[in-house]
Design a protein around this motif. Structure first.
Motif, mmCIF file in Angstrom:
data_model
loop_
_atom_site.group_PDB
_atom_site.id
_atom_site.type_symbol
_atom_site.label_atom_id
_atom_site.label_comp_id
_atom_site.label_asym_id
_atom_site.label_seq_id
_atom_site.Cartn_x
_atom_site.Cartn_y
_atom_site.Cartn_z
ATOM 1 N N MET A 1 -6.526 8.300 2.784
ATOM 2 C CA MET A 1 -5.806 7.958 1.550
ATOM 3 C C MET A 1 -5.852 6.452 1.304
ATOM 4 N N ALA A 2 -5.693 5.661 2.386
ATOM 5 C CA ALA A 2 -5.733 4.210 2.235
ATOM 6 C C ALA A 2 -7.084 3.764 1.690
ATOM 7 N N ASN A 3 -8.154 4.334 2.188
ATOM 8 C CA ASN A 3 -9.495 4.022 1.683
ATOM 9 C C ASN A 3 -9.605 4.398 0.210
ATOM 10 N N GLY A 4 -9.010 5.548 -0.148
ATOM 11 C CA GLY A 4 -9.038 5.967 -1.548
ATOM 12 C C GLY A 4 -8.275 5.022 -2.451
ATOM 13 N N TYR A 5 -7.064 4.614 -2.017
ATOM 14 C CA TYR A 5 -6.288 3.661 -2.819
ATOM 15 C C TYR A 5 -7.079 2.364 -3.010
ATOM 16 N N HIS A 6 -7.741 1.933 -1.940
ATOM 17 C CA HIS A 6 -8.509 0.697 -2.014
ATOM 18 C C HIS A 6 -9.678 0.848 -2.983
ATOM 19 N N VAL B 1 -10.012 2.759 -5.606
ATOM 20 C CA VAL B 1 -9.666 2.887 -7.025
ATOM 21 C C VAL B 1 -8.818 1.714 -7.519
ATOM 22 N N GLY B 2 -8.721 0.664 -6.715
ATOM 23 C CA GLY B 2 -8.062 -0.556 -7.183
ATOM 24 C C GLY B 2 -6.551 -0.536 -7.125
ATOM 25 N N MET B 3 -5.952 0.254 -6.211
ATOM 26 C CA MET B 3 -4.495 0.345 -6.125
ATOM 27 C C MET B 3 -3.940 -0.449 -4.940
ATOM 28 N N VAL B 4 -4.728 -1.372 -4.420
ATOM 29 C CA VAL B 4 -4.317 -2.120 -3.229
ATOM 30 C C VAL B 4 -2.978 -2.811 -3.419
ATOM 31 N N THR C 1 13.984 3.018 4.398
ATOM 32 C CA THR C 1 13.211 2.891 3.154
ATOM 33 C C THR C 1 12.179 1.786 3.319
ATOM 34 N N VAL C 2 10.949 2.076 2.934
ATOM 35 C CA VAL C 2 9.863 1.098 3.010
ATOM 36 C C VAL C 2 9.368 0.822 1.595
ATOM 37 N N ARG C 3 9.304 -0.446 1.245
ATOM 38 C CA ARG C 3 8.778 -0.871 -0.053
ATOM 39 C C ARG C 3 7.647 -1.866 0.207
ATOM 40 N N GLY C 4 6.479 -1.603 -0.393
ATOM 41 C CA GLY C 4 5.385 -2.538 -0.218
ATOM 42 C C GLY C 4 4.087 -1.981 -0.763
ATOM 43 N N PRO C 5 2.977 -2.687 -0.550
ATOM 44 C CA PRO C 5 1.680 -2.195 -0.999
ATOM 45 C C PRO C 5 1.474 -0.759 -0.521
ATOM 46 N N ILE C 6 1.019 0.086 -1.424
ATOM 47 C CA ILE C 6 1.012 1.518 -1.133
ATOM 48 C C ILE C 6 0.193 1.865 0.106
ATOM 49 N N ILE C 7 -0.897 1.143 0.349
ATOM 50 C CA ILE C 7 -1.690 1.418 1.545
ATOM 51 C C ILE C 7 -0.839 1.237 2.795
ATOM 52 N N GLN C 8 -0.074 0.153 2.828
ATOM 53 C CA GLN C 8 0.727 -0.154 4.007
ATOM 54 C C GLN C 8 1.939 0.769 4.128
#
Length: 476
Positions: free
Chosen positions: A18-23, A25-28, A113-120
């Motif tokens: 999923m992280a590779n996919g987010y990266h 499609v520009g969702m980093v 709760t975790v808030r941050g870049p979606i990959i992380q």
């Protein structure tokens, strides 16, 4: 201790795909909010105990991808070079909020709760769940046993039945938080400071030519803590009489007997009388033998004469229900400073998530300092206030009650900001003391093992309205 080994790759493989996919499609840089919560209290109890936050912090502080990790992922042949470069330069940048370790917790409310870049924020799911699910399960089971013992110490004796080394070590830690007095796990004493406790095995007694010689030798070696295992042959005919003989001869400073088999209630009552008649009223009786909270409760009701308990497999494995069931779900996406709530809808009502960036408050009675109910709100709402506050059970909205004379206390504290730790972790003893104080703040009716009082975890009106609208929108 987790930082002694890089645990970054201890993750489900789909977190990386999923992280590779987010990266790709520009969702980093898209910001995501994830909540960790659980759905059901183990064994239908009144509440659970949160444990594992210290180890989650250690894990997040040490997230990094080694050269061997990148080489392994490259060999898979499915990840872009740009993504692998991102992992080489990986730096944790999330905000994290959590309830304090040792807290009394209830289903449905965000524990972390975790808030941050979606990959992380997505990537850390597996380890967060593994750590908190395991330790919270054991801490909850331990607390049940400690309550059943009615003030008598519980010693955790389960290392040899644990599912692996880390389960033994962190199980000992969680059991200590839940109220246990110590552990048989030596490394937990060395590394965590939990008192290592223990007596002898049956093999010690069998090694000597006689039970008396085994007891005498042990007491001579350990005159300050002579606890003798009296059930190798016959508790009442030889074990207790030989222990009495040795205690009279050597007069150790602290003396005790341990019974590990047979009818515990009957044997302890008989043994207590024999010891008292011999003038050994200070001699303690320790029992073990596949105990749990139900057996402990029953034998004490029968008048068993017991000073402390050693509990093994049914504690370290939480045998009656060996899964805690915590989950980690997306709650919102943030773009350009705008938070868009997200929801998961299911035909199973308990699996429908609470959307949005949220806070959790506990309402306390000002006169008794007892917990009345928890309220989950959207982050911007602030704490429940006013002279009166109506709460309801979201699973049965017709069940309502009005709360008066209350104080609302926020339950989550921030532990990371922009990836940097901003929280001073308490010591293990402080966590244990906090846990005891939190259990002391619940009503006695919630301490029952069977049919405990129902504790309300309410949603604010605004959150309830948002959730209801989103559920209806998904059905159109």
């Amino acid at each position: 201790m987790l930082n002694k080994m890089n645990m970054t790759m201890l993750t489900d493989f789909y977190e990386i795909t999923m992280a590779n996919g987010y990266h790709k499609v520009g969702m980093v840089d898209d910001i995501a909010y994830f909540d960790m919560f659980f759905r059901e209290v183990p064994e239908k109890g009144g509440f659970a105990i949160l444990a594992g936050i210290k180890e989650v912090i250690e894990y997040l502080e040490n997230l990094k991808f080694e050269d061997e990790d990148i080489a392994y992922l490259r060999r898979k042949g499915i990840f872009t070079e740009e993504f692998l470069q991102y992992l080489e330069d990986f730096e944790f940048k999330c905000d994290v909020w959590s309830m304090k370790e040792g807290s009394v917790i209830f289903p449905g409310e965000p524990l972390l709760t975790v808030r941050g870049p979606i990959i992380q924020a997505q990537f850390v799911e597996t380890m967060i769940l593994m750590i908190i699910n395991h330790q919270s399960l054991i801490a909850t089971k331990a607390n049940r046993m400690v309550r059943a013992a009615q003030g008598r110490p519980i010693m955790e004796f389960g290392s040899r039945r644990a599912q692996g080394a880390s389960a033994a070590i962190y199980g000992a830690k969680a059991a200590y938080i839940g109220g246990c007095a110590g552990t048989a796990c030596t490394i937990a004493d060395r590394d965590l400071g939990i008192a290592a406790l223990g007596t002898m095995a049956h093999s010690w007694v069998q090694t000597f030519d006689s039970e008396y010689e085994a007891f005498k030798t042990y007491t001579e070696i350990y005159p300050k803590n002579a606890v003798l295992l009296v059930d190798t042959y016959n508790v009442l005919k030889s074990g207790v009489p030989n222990a009495i003989k040795v205690f009279h001869e050597l007069k150790p400073q602290n003396m005790g007997i341990r019974i590990d088999s047979g009818d515990i209630s009957y044997l302890t009552k008989k043994a207590r009388k024999m010891l008292d008649d011999a003038g050994l009223q200070d001699c303690k009786i320790v029992v073990s033998n596949s105990l749990d909270e139900y057996l402990i409760e029953d034998i004490l009701k029968e008048g068993a004469c017991i000073d402390s308990f050693g509990v093994g497999e049914r504690l370290i494995t939480a045998k009656a229900q060996p899964v805690f069931g915590g989950v980690y779900k997306l709650a919102a996406i943030e773009k350009n400073g705008v938070i868009t709530p997200k929801i998961k809808v299911s035909e199973n009502v308990e699996k429908i998530t609470n959307p949005g960036f949220k806070k959790v408050y506990r309402l306390y009675d000002k006169d008794t300092n007892r917990a009345i109910a928890d309220v989950i709100t959207l982050e911007h709402e602030g704490a429940p206030s006013g002279e009166k506050y109506e709460i309801f059970d979201p699973q049965n909205i017709w069940k309502r009650k009005v709360v008066e004379n209350f104080e609302a206390r926020e339950l989550q504290v921030q532990i990371f900001k922009d990836g940097k730790k901003v929280y001073d972790s308490p010591t293990l003893d402080e966590i244990k003391e906090y846990c005891a104080s939190q259990v002391g703040a619940v009503w006695n009716e919630m301490l029952r093992f069977e049919n405990p009082h129902k504790y309300y975890v309410d949603l604010s009106d605004e959150l309830w309205t948002l959730k209801d609208k989103m559920i209806k929108d998904t059905s159109k």
